[in-house]
Design a protein around this motif. Structure first.
Motif, PDB file in Angstrom:
ATOM      1  N   ARG A 277       0.862  -1.191   0.000  1.00 13.06           N
ATOM      2  CA  ARG A 277       0.000   0.000   0.000  1.00 13.06           C
ATOM      3  C   ARG A 277       0.889   1.228   0.000  1.00 13.06           C
ATOM      4  NH1 ARG A 277      -4.682  -1.789   4.457  1.00 13.06           N
ATOM      5  NH2 ARG A 277      -5.077  -3.784   3.424  1.00 13.06           N
ATOM      6  N   GLU A 279       1.148   3.929   1.366  1.00 16.06           N
ATOM      7  CA  GLU A 279       0.708   4.733   2.512  1.00 16.06           C
ATOM      8  C   GLU A 279       1.349   6.106   2.416  1.00 16.06           C
ATOM      9  OE1 GLU A 279      -1.436   3.730   4.626  1.00 16.06           O
ATOM     10  OE2 GLU A 279      -1.360   1.539   4.727  1.00 16.06           O
ATOM     11  N   MET A 289       3.547   0.181   7.025  1.00 16.63           N
ATOM     12  CA  MET A 289       4.606   0.050   6.021  1.00 16.63           C
ATOM     13  C   MET A 289       4.014   0.107   4.614  1.00 16.63           C
ATOM     14  SD  MET A 289       6.039  -3.244   7.932  1.00 16.63           S
ATOM     15  CE  MET A 289       7.614  -3.643   7.217  1.00 16.63           C
ATOM     16  N   GLN A 294       0.433 -10.005   5.390  1.00 12.57           N
ATOM     17  CA  GLN A 294      -0.848 -10.260   6.060  1.00 12.57           C
ATOM     18  C   GLN A 294      -1.047 -11.760   6.248  1.00 12.57           C
ATOM     19  OE1 GLN A 294      -3.644  -8.317   3.326  1.00 12.57           O
ATOM     20  NE2 GLN A 294      -4.043  -6.792   4.904  1.00 12.57           N
ATOM     21  N   GLU A 296      -4.344 -13.922   6.427  1.00 16.13           N
ATOM     22  CA  GLU A 296      -5.787 -13.733   6.283  1.00 16.13           C
ATOM     23  C   GLU A 296      -6.490 -15.078   6.111  1.00 16.13           C
ATOM     24  OE1 GLU A 296      -6.818  -9.477   4.830  1.00 16.13           O
ATOM     25  OE2 GLU A 296      -6.115 -10.577   3.076  1.00 16.13           O
ATOM     26  N   GLU A 359      -4.974  -0.979  16.176  1.00 16.95           N
ATOM     27  CA  GLU A 359      -5.445  -2.217  15.540  1.00 16.95           C
ATOM     28  C   GLU A 359      -4.285  -3.146  15.170  1.00 16.95           C
ATOM     29  OE1 GLU A 359      -7.440  -1.405  11.836  1.00 16.95           O
ATOM     30  OE2 GLU A 359      -7.259  -3.494  11.186  1.00 16.95           O
ATOM     31  N   GLU A 361      -5.482  -6.575  14.311  1.00 13.27           N
ATOM     32  CA  GLU A 361      -6.212  -7.544  13.500  1.00 13.27           C
ATOM     33  C   GLU A 361      -7.633  -7.057  13.294  1.00 13.27           C
ATOM     34  OE1 GLU A 361      -5.804 -11.551  14.850  1.00 13.27           O
ATOM     35  OE2 GLU A 361      -7.272 -12.270  13.389  1.00 13.27           O
ATOM     36  N   GLY A 362      -8.179  -7.371  12.132  1.00  8.97           N
ATOM     37  CA  GLY A 362      -9.575  -7.028  11.860  1.00  8.97           C
ATOM     38  C   GLY A 362     -10.380  -8.302  11.641  1.00  8.97           C
ATOM     39  N   ARG A 412       2.767  -6.097  12.304  1.00  8.67           N
ATOM     40  CA  ARG A 412       2.229  -5.516  13.547  1.00  8.67           C
ATOM     41  C   ARG A 412       2.285  -6.526  14.677  1.00  8.67           C
ATOM     42  NH1 ARG A 412      -2.754  -1.526  11.990  1.00  8.67           N
ATOM     43  NH2 ARG A 412      -1.477  -0.436  10.444  1.00  8.67           N
TER      44      ARG A 412
HETATM   45  N1  GAP Z   1      -8.503  -7.903   3.836  1.00  5.92           N
HETATM   46  C1  GAP Z   1      -8.860  -6.952   4.819  1.00  5.92           C
HETATM   47  C2  GAP Z   1      -7.813  -5.977   5.091  1.00  5.92           C
HETATM   48  O1  GAP Z   1      -6.816  -5.894   4.391  1.00  5.92           O
HETATM   49  P1  GAP Z   1      -7.146  -4.046   6.707  1.00  5.92           P
HETATM   50  O2  GAP Z   1      -7.777  -3.614   8.010  1.00  5.92           O
HETATM   51  O3  GAP Z   1      -6.921  -3.024   5.672  1.00  5.92           O
HETATM   52  O4  GAP Z   1      -8.081  -5.211   6.180  1.00  5.92           O
HETATM   53  C3  GAP Z   1      -5.722  -5.895   7.875  1.00  5.92           C
HETATM   54  O5  GAP Z   1      -5.774  -4.766   7.028  1.00  5.92           O
HETATM   55  C4  GAP Z   1      -4.507  -5.839   8.779  1.00  5.92           C
HETATM   56  O6  GAP Z   1      -3.341  -5.629   7.988  1.00  5.92           O
HETATM   57  C5  GAP Z   1      -4.523  -4.681   9.773  1.00  5.92           C
HETATM   58  O7  GAP Z   1      -5.216  -5.031  10.947  1.00  5.92           O
HETATM   59  C6  GAP Z   1      -3.047  -4.459  10.028  1.00  5.92           C
HETATM   60  O8  GAP Z   1      -2.589  -5.338  11.042  1.00  5.92           O
HETATM   61  C7  GAP Z   1      -2.398  -4.859   8.714  1.00  5.92           C
HETATM   62  N2  GAP Z   1      -2.019  -3.666   7.921  1.00  5.92           N
HETATM   63  C8  GAP Z   1      -2.821  -2.916   7.137  1.00  5.92           C
HETATM   64  N3  GAP Z   1      -2.120  -1.924   6.560  1.00  5.92           N
HETATM   65  C9  GAP Z   1      -0.833  -2.052   6.983  1.00  5.92           C
HETATM   66  C10 GAP Z   1       0.373  -1.346   6.735  1.00  5.92           C
HETATM   67  N4  GAP Z   1       0.413  -0.320   5.905  1.00  5.92           N
HETATM   68  N5  GAP Z   1       1.505  -1.759   7.359  1.00  5.92           N
HETATM   69  C11 GAP Z   1       1.482  -2.834   8.195  1.00  5.92           C
HETATM   70  N6  GAP Z   1       0.378  -3.543   8.449  1.00  5.92           N
HETATM   71  C12 GAP Z   1      -0.773  -3.170   7.861  1.00  5.92           C
END
Ligand code: GAP
Length: 547
Positions: A277, A279, A289, A294, A296, A359, A361-362, A412
């Motif tokens: 991503r 970000e 990051m 992930q 999942e 957060e 985990e979702g 995380r």
């Molecule tokens: N498929 C659902 C999904 O991706 P999300 O809440 O966007 O949901 C899930 O992401 C998990 O991924 C988050 O709870 C977080 O732990 C991790 N995550 C999301 N973006 C992140 C990032 N930029 N860097 C590190 N971990 C990230």
């Protein structure tokens, strides 16, 4: 040792992670690449152990869950169908003087926090009352009952201050303003009203932390997906994306796995993999990051049974976290009031990091949204035939399953694990100052399970120590060390979380016994070499976490 403040403790964890080979800044010799990190020799081990714990708990402990490993590149239509091309955006705004770019909602959230900071002047009772009221107000918004907003906005009119007779008037004005801003920001975000976001930034006099001015551009949407070129594609389009979540690789393989694995609903498909991503605001070390990993799992259920399974996974996932021995107060659920377009329920499992509850985990009840979208965009049926009988004695028949998703960020979880395990202990006595840094990792997660030391480098002790290594190394990750005094070697292993240190001395040559030192208690006991494998094996067994 004096209690360190949270900032200092977090900084210490970061420098410890680097010093002992857990995490390095990516491309460090070129001054690094922002929000990208490399895992070092011990980081890779710890990360693998966290993955194993998750994989065993999710896949191997569930007969109805299987794991896959799908490709990072996917057909571009996948991301159209999933909604990421059109909707995976952050609203960004630039300050024209500092030329810095910010997420508009984060600027507003900082302002809200600033206004809410006046809550510190409320009594505990009034604070609780306010929080209850806040939930009520934010809930109304999500149920689409926003008609109260004008009255909220007009001349301090939303709440009778008499309702809060003990609140200092001046503080109340700020807090009320904070709530008004929170409500308005959420509304603007929900309706994707970028002009309104800009108006809020201007109206609430938000300034750039660097230039200290409010000379802002308009708010624009910024898509978080990375794209790259992919040779020649049939449709003439050659832009592909680096996946922003691993979940879609599971959805598009739903039928492949269901058919080839003869899976019966309810069943799950799990995977661990990289996600990317772009970000805009990346911060707090490996918390946010641009390239991350992930873990999942999508659990496919009968429509109407989604709520039940959502509750099941919510509980099961928190249990997984707590089994590691983390103190329960460090965790909490955060139920989403504002739901993503595809979800009918969502909750976060949050951990108390040094910078607050965040957060990790979702758990999302994603309805049949993703499979239905893929059915529409691909033209292929994404249905399941359920021949179990319903209450009327008839088969449930064909349907698009509903999905409960559990999604945890591996990085995380890694950060959480390091923070939770990191401890600086004062071991001073009346005569001597002493301390040690300890990683109190669960033995199953520790990078090395055993360190083997000959007391000295001569008299056949190294050979005996090597012999022990050579029997243990098939089952446990071991390290051999003969340099430095034994006390120093113990400290080095404490710092990387090794649960057992085995010392070979002259007595070992005579009676085949060694001393085994326990990391947390520092206790030492004399044991037979023949018993080592079972002592270590019992302590590091996955059974301790999974049973
Ligand atoms: N498929 C659902 C999904 O991706 P999300 O809440 O966007 O949901 C899930 O992401 C998990 O991924 C988050 O709870 C977080 O732990 C991790 N995550 C999301 N973006 C992140 C990032 N930029 N860097 C590190 N971990 C990230």
């Amino acid at each position: 040792m004096a209690q360190k403040n949270n900032d200092e403790q977090f900084k210490n964890v970061i420098s410890h992670a680097k010093e002992y080979g857990f995490v390095f800044q990516s491309s460090e010799i070129y001054d690094g690449l922002s929000a990208v990190y490399d895992y070092g020799q011990l980081g890779a081990e710890l990360k693998n152990n966290i993955k194993t714990y998750w994989w065993k708990a999710m896949v191997q402990m569930h007969e109805n869950i299987v794991g896959i490993d799908s490709a990072i590149f996917m057909h571009p239509k996948v991301w159209k169908a999933s909604g990421h091309v059109d909707g995976f955006n952050d609203p960004m705004i630039d300050n024209k003087d500092s030329r810095k770019r910010y997420r508009a909602d984060q600027l507003l959230e900082n302002k809200i926090d600033e206004l809410y900071s006046e809550l510190a002047n409320f009594s505990a009772e009034n604070k609780a009352k306010f929080e209850e009221f806040q939930q009520e107000i934010l809930g109304l918004r999500d149920e689409g009952q926003a008609s109260w907003i004008p009255s909220f906005k007009d001349e301090e009119g939303i709440l009778e201050s008499t309702k809060y007779p003990f609140v200092d008037e001046a503080s109340w004005r700020f807090v009320k303003k904070g709530l008004a801003l929170e409500v308005e920001m959420n509304l603007a975000l929900k309706s994707e009203n970028l002009a309104q976001l800009k108006d809020l930034i201007v109206d609430y006099k938000v300034i750039c932390p660097i230039s200290k001015t409010s000379n802002w551009t308009d708010v624009r949407q910024f898509n978080l997906m990375f794209s790259t070129q992919f040779g020649a594609m049939a449709e003439g389009s050659d832009e592909v994306y680096l996946r922003p979540e691993t979940a879609q690789g599971i959805f598009v393989n739903f039928l492949n796995v269901q058919k080839s694995g003869r899976m019966k609903i309810p069943f799950g498909i799990a995977q661990i993999g990289k996600a990317f991503r772009n970000e805009v605001i990346a911060r707090q070390f490996i918390m946010r990051m641009r390239e991350f990993e992930q873990m999942e799992m999508q659990f496919f259920v009968r429509p109407g049974e989604d709520k039940k399974w959502f509750e099941y996974w919510k509980e099961a996932r928190l249990k997984w976290h707590k089994a590691l021995g983390t103190s329960p107060e460090k965790y909490r659920y955060h139920d989403h009031v504002k739901l993503a377009h595809y979800a009918n329920a969502a909750t976060d499992i949050e951990f108390e990091f040094p910078f607050g509850f965040k957060e990790v985990e979702g758990i999302h009840s994603r309805t049949d949204f993703d499979l239905t979208q893929h059915q529409e965009y691909s033209g292929k049926k994404m249905q399941y035939f359920d021949n179990d009988l319903n209450e009327d004695g008839k088969p449930y028949g064909n349907y698009v399953p509903y999905v409960i998703e559990t999604s945890i960020g591996l990085d995380r979880m890694f950060l959480l694990t390091m923070i939770n395990a990191f401890e600086e202990q004062d071991l001073s006595t009346d005569d001597k100052q002493d301390s040690r840094t300890l990683l109190r990792l669960h033995p199953a997660l520790a990078p090395y399970k055993v360190a083997v030391f000959p007391l000295t480098k001569k008299d056949g002790l190294p050979e005996k120590a090597r012999e022990i290594m050579d029997t243990l190394k098939f089952d446990f990750n071991c390290i051999y060390e003969e340099k430095d005094a034994i006390g120093k070697r113990y400290r080095r292993q404490d710092a990387v979380g090794t649960p057992f240190c085995i010392t070979v001395d002259h007595q070992s040559l005579e009676d085949n016994t060694v001393t085994i030192r326990h990391r947390d208690s520092m206790d030492q006991e004399r044991v037979s070499i023949a018993d080592l494998a079972s002592i270590v094996g019992n302590a590091v067994s996955w059974k301790n976490l999974l049973a």
